[in-house]
Write a protein that holds these residues in place. Structure first.
Motif, PDB file in Angstrom:
ATOM      1  N   PHE A 114       0.833  -1.191   0.000  1.00  0.00           N
ATOM      2  CA  PHE A 114       0.000   0.000   0.000  1.00  0.00           C
ATOM      3  C   PHE A 114       0.875   1.252   0.000  1.00  0.00           C
ATOM      4  CE2 PHE A 114      -1.945  -3.483   2.268  1.00  0.00           C
ATOM      5  CZ  PHE A 114      -3.227  -3.556   1.741  1.00  0.00           C
ATOM      6  N   ILE A 115       0.308   2.351  -0.499  1.00  0.00           N
ATOM      7  CA  ILE A 115       1.015   3.628  -0.471  1.00  0.00           C
ATOM      8  C   ILE A 115       0.120   4.682   0.179  1.00  0.00           C
ATOM      9  CG2 ILE A 115       2.408   3.155  -2.519  1.00  0.00           C
ATOM     10  CD1 ILE A 115       0.489   5.056  -4.046  1.00  0.00           C
ATOM     11  N   LEU A 116       0.763   5.660   0.788  1.00  0.00           N
ATOM     12  CA  LEU A 116       0.081   6.821   1.336  1.00  0.00           C
ATOM     13  C   LEU A 116       0.881   8.047   0.943  1.00  0.00           C
ATOM     14  CD1 LEU A 116      -2.174   7.956   3.216  1.00  0.00           C
ATOM     15  CD2 LEU A 116      -0.515   7.785   5.085  1.00  0.00           C
ATOM     16  N   ALA A 117       0.231   9.016   0.290  1.00  0.00           N
ATOM     17  CA  ALA A 117       0.934  10.201  -0.210  1.00  0.00           C
ATOM     18  C   ALA A 117      -0.089  11.283  -0.564  1.00  0.00           C
ATOM     19  CB  ALA A 117       1.773   9.837  -1.447  1.00  0.00           C
ATOM     20  N   PRO A 118       0.371  12.553  -0.716  1.00  0.00           N
ATOM     21  CA  PRO A 118       1.732  13.049  -0.450  1.00  0.00           C
ATOM     22  C   PRO A 118       1.888  13.430   1.014  1.00  0.00           C
ATOM     23  CG  PRO A 118       0.411  14.796  -1.393  1.00  0.00           C
ATOM     24  CD  PRO A 118      -0.486  13.593  -1.332  1.00  0.00           C
ATOM     25  N   LEU A 119       3.080  13.184   1.564  1.00  0.00           N
ATOM     26  CA  LEU A 119       3.384  13.492   2.956  1.00  0.00           C
ATOM     27  C   LEU A 119       4.545  14.486   3.023  1.00  0.00           C
ATOM     28  CD1 LEU A 119       3.292   9.824   4.264  1.00  0.00           C
ATOM     29  CD2 LEU A 119       1.637  11.587   4.864  1.00  0.00           C
ATOM     30  N   LEU A 120       4.550  15.283   4.069  1.00  0.00           N
ATOM     31  CA  LEU A 120       5.661  16.192   4.283  1.00  0.00           C
ATOM     32  C   LEU A 120       6.872  15.423   4.802  1.00  0.00           C
ATOM     33  CD1 LEU A 120       3.808  19.206   5.968  1.00  0.00           C
ATOM     34  CD2 LEU A 120       4.367  18.886   3.547  1.00  0.00           C
ATOM     35  N   LYS A 121       8.029  16.032   4.721  1.00  0.00           N
ATOM     36  CA  LYS A 121       9.267  15.380   5.127  1.00  0.00           C
ATOM     37  C   LYS A 121       9.166  14.936   6.588  1.00  0.00           C
ATOM     38  CE  LYS A 121      14.272  16.015   5.340  1.00  0.00           C
ATOM     39  NZ  LYS A 121      15.404  16.951   5.119  1.00  0.00           N
ATOM     40  N   GLY A 122       9.463  13.660   6.831  1.00  0.00           N
ATOM     41  CA  GLY A 122       9.436  13.104   8.170  1.00  0.00           C
ATOM     42  C   GLY A 122       8.125  12.437   8.545  1.00  0.00           C
ATOM     43  N   GLN A 123       7.045  12.785   7.882  1.00  0.00           N
ATOM     44  CA  GLN A 123       5.745  12.212   8.235  1.00  0.00           C
ATOM     45  C   GLN A 123       5.640  10.734   7.868  1.00  0.00           C
ATOM     46  OE1 GLN A 123       2.864  14.792   6.319  1.00  0.00           O
ATOM     47  NE2 GLN A 123       2.683  16.077   8.167  1.00  0.00           N
TER      48      GLN A 123
END
Length: 339
Positions: free
Chosen positions: A32-41
């Motif tokens: 699975f993918i989760l995006a878009p995330l900020l750096k570090g999240q």
């Protein structure tokens, strides 16, 4: 096997299953993918989700087996190829799927000679065997074999003490975890201040849950653990170690308990599980982890008993009171057969 091309939206946080396959009856895989995330999240979410997948998802397994006239688990039985210990190890490998809570009984009752497999287990309703071909024991002579089994739903891993014997029954190390393994990885893209991340989650399960179901359950349980922090400002008690010693209101439903017993409804109350009520997830999970599975278990607890439960607060006690005092809880026709 199912694969999908990874496409990322720059507007809204989204998740997607990009790969799914079934390697065997007892091995499912999902990516699975989760995006878009900020750096570090991505690492923040990935680490928490991996721990929740491995530690907070629940499963059902066999936790105890009872044989007749067997002195110890390393005994051999005339006419049976395996020792008692080997039979226990085979029972440990059986994967079950169920939504039942608490402890339930099952059994094996067969006549040899024959090969005994998981399909020979007599189970309660709503319990399913994932792989019926799992070998249990080989009967080499004409003989009757009876094994009493105990099944339970819980989370994590529970190692049984070697001397935990009860009336000739033997404990089995319980592997409740439906998730065999979980990994996370991070892919970064973009430049400078616009740099973003994609979280990849890989999940392997034993077949009692699909990876998607495991992801959903782990996410829900993780949210339940954080809910108390959303209401932290409502806590009125001083920060003391023994907060449960504070003065508590009387449990008014205790007045109803003698009347229910007098009306011979005790047995029916034992078959009304707490998941049939409208308790919030946090209260439900705390009660369940404290071995309070039925309405009868709850009615026999005092306010002091409940306040000793980890993460329980006065607000939770009041919430239980308000729900149990609702007419529809006690208006259930307890005289009806629950089955």
């Amino acid at each position: 096997m199912v694969r999908e091309k990874v496409t990322i939206s720059t507007r809204t946080l989204q998740w997607k299953c990009v790969e799914s396959r079934t390697d065997s009856k007892r091995l499912y895989y999902g990516r699975f993918i989760l995006a878009p995330l900020l750096k570090g999240q991505a690492d923040t979410i990935g680490i928490a989700m991996r721990r929740a997948l491995l530690g907070e998802t629940e499963g059902t397994c066999i936790t105890r087996a009872k044989f007749e006239k067997i002195p110890h688990e390393f005994s051999t039985i005339v006419g049976i190829q395996e020792s008692v210990h080997e039979i226990l190890m085979n029972l440990k490998e059986i994967v079950l799927r169920s939504n039942l809570y608490g402890t339930h009984n099952a059994s094996i009752c067969v006549k040899g000679p024959r090969e005994v497999t998981a399909q020979d287990i007599i189970l309660p309703t709503s319990v399913e065997i994932i792989d019926n071909t799992q070998h249990i024991v080989s009967l080499k002579e004409p003989m009757d074999l009876y094994i009493g089994l105990q099944i339970e739903r819980n989370r994590g891993y529970r190692r049984q003490l070697p001397n935990d014997f009860q009336d000739g029954s033997y404990p089995i190390d319980a592997i409740f975890m439906p998730v065999r393994n979980a990994n996370h990885s991070v892919h970064s893209y973009g430049n400078g201040n616009e740099k973003q991340e994609i979280l990849f989650l890989e999940i392997w399960t034993n077949g009692s849950l699909t990876p998607k179901e495991a992801l959903h359950e782990a996410s829900r349980n993780l949210i339940d653990l954080f809910i108390p922090f959303l209401h932290a400002e409502e806590e009125k008690f001083p920060l003391e170690i023994n907060q449960h010693r504070a003065t508590l209101p009387l449990f008014t439903f205790h007045d109803r308990l003698p009347k229910l017993i007098k009306n011979k409804k005790e047995m029916a109350l034992k078959y009304i599980f707490i998941d049939q009520s409208e308790f919030p997830p946090k209260i439900y999970n705390c009660l369940k982890k404290s071995n309070i599975h039925t309405l009868w278990d709850l009615l026999n607890k005092s306010q002091e008993d409940l306040m000793k439960i980890e993460h329980f607060r006065m607000e939770d006690v009041r919430h239980i009171l308000s729900i149990l005092e609702m007419d529809k809880i006690f208006a259930i026709d307890l005289t009806k057969n629950p089955f």
